[in-house]
Design an enzyme around this catalytic site. Structure first.
Site, PDB file in Angstrom:
ATOM      1  N   HIS A   1      38.555   3.821 -59.899  1.00 32.31           N
ATOM      2  CA  HIS A   1      38.358   2.905 -58.781  1.00 32.31           C
ATOM      3  C   HIS A   1      36.916   2.407 -58.774  1.00 32.31           C
ATOM      4  CE1 HIS A   1      41.993   3.803 -56.083  1.00 32.31           C
ATOM      5  NE2 HIS A   1      42.219   4.425 -57.220  1.00 32.31           N
ATOM      6  N   GLY A   2      36.692   1.300 -58.062  1.00 35.63           N
ATOM      7  CA  GLY A   2      35.331   0.784 -57.963  1.00 35.63           C
ATOM      8  C   GLY A   2      34.810   0.270 -59.286  1.00 35.63           C
TER       9      GLY A   2
ATOM     10  N   ASP B   1      47.122   0.275 -52.542  1.00 33.94           N
ATOM     11  CA  ASP B   1      45.860   0.935 -52.869  1.00 33.94           C
ATOM     12  C   ASP B   1      45.320   1.665 -51.642  1.00 33.94           C
ATOM     13  OD1 ASP B   1      43.618   1.531 -54.449  1.00 33.94           O
ATOM     14  OD2 ASP B   1      42.546  -0.263 -53.780  1.00 33.94           O
ATOM     15  N   HIS B   2      44.952   2.912 -51.809  1.00 33.33           N
ATOM     16  CA  HIS B   2      44.348   3.709 -50.736  1.00 33.33           C
ATOM     17  C   HIS B   2      45.194   3.736 -49.466  1.00 33.33           C
ATOM     18  CE1 HIS B   2      40.570   4.835 -52.668  1.00 33.33           C
ATOM     19  NE2 HIS B   2      40.582   3.633 -53.216  1.00 33.33           N
TER      20      HIS B   2
END
Length: 289
Positions: A208-209, A80-81
């Site tokens: 996301h989030g 992720d990221h």
């Protein structure tokens, strides 16, 4: 059943459900997530941020691979990221089947260059690639990245970015933020922007989030085209809250088998809530036909 993200989300997109993506920073979280998704027969994405990856090392990825190969539930292991090309390469070498390269803070042309380079490398190993355009916010208490203010994805730019880079999945910035929202911060998803994006692009979309948003907003996002939703803070906060309670009540505890089980049960509870909200329960059967 270990898969890459492109194959996993193709089925989710066609059948209009979202696959939960849980950030896994410890073996306890891994076991709790896998226990519950096996019970629910829900596809799952096991992911970690670059900082988590550097902390747990290659051995945790091997534990994820082990869990994936002993279940009929579809599993993707995802970075992720990803912050640099070098981090992405290490993730691929470790055995991850999907990676994200997040160069969204760079100028468009630089973002395209690094993302395209990642795509070319990852696809050689049958690893899928996620990226984003626009910047997803952060509440300030998250390790997943983001900024204090959301920069919304421009639909036409998203289409061009996907064509320029060849990515497999696309993370939209429509109003979410990484982390647990403080009481004075009220998130609101821009479903209108999501609708505009789905009109422009054909690859699976990622949110996301996803922690702390209203359930009705998340359900609406799934109905309007989201195929993957990232959850990190929601499972970690309940796990460690319960763990602290256990330690405070039992200050002499020192064995992991004494300390962690109650926290793992709380994690399982949230995992089930998310799977049901995303309509992924029972969808593992769609991958064996």
């Amino acid at each position: 059943m270990l898969m890459n993200m492109a194959d996993l989300l193709k089925v989710a997109k066609e059948n209009k459900f979202a696959v939960p993506a849980f950030n896994i920073g410890s073996d306890q979280l891994l076991k709790a997530v896998m226990k519950k998704v096996n019970e629910l027969q829900s596809p799952v994405i096991l992911e970690m941020s670059p900082d988590e990856f550097r902390f747990v090392g290659y051995s945790q990825i091997q534990a994820m691979i082990y869990e994936a190969t002993r279940t009929n539930v579809p599993v993707v292991i995802h970075l992720d990221h990803g912050d640099t090309y070098e981090t992405v390469v290490k993730a691929i070498q470790a055995g991850m089947t999907s990676v994200m390269i997040d160069a969204s803070r760079l100028p468009y042309e630089e973002n395209v260059v690094i993302t395209k380079k990642v795509v070319e490398t990852a696809h050689l190993a049958n690893v899928s690639v996620e990226s984003e355009l626009g910047t997803i916010g952060t509440t300030g208490n998250s390790i997943e990245g983001g900024t204090q203010g959301v920069i919304y994805t421009v639909p036409a730019e998203a289409k061009q970015f996907i064509e320029d880079t060849g990515i497999d999945t696309f993370a939209v910035a429509i109003g979410t933020a990484h982390g647990i929202y403080p009481s004075n911060m009220k998130p609101k998803l821009r479903i209108d922007i999501l609708d505009q994006i789905t009109e422009e692009v054909t690859i699976p979309l990622v949110l996301h989030g996803g922690s702390s948003n209203k359930d009705e907003e998340i359900a609406a996002a799934v109905k309007h085209g989201i195929s993957k939703i990232n959850i990190s803070s929601d499972i970690k906060s309940v796990f460690y809250k319960k763990t602290r309670e256990v330690l405070n009540a039992n200050p002499d505890y020192r064995e992991p088998l004494e300390i962690y089980p109650e926290g793992m049960k709380e994690c399982e509870r949230v995992v089930e809530e998310k799977c049901r909200l995303f309509d992924s329960v029972g969808k593992a059967s769609l991958y064996t036909k």
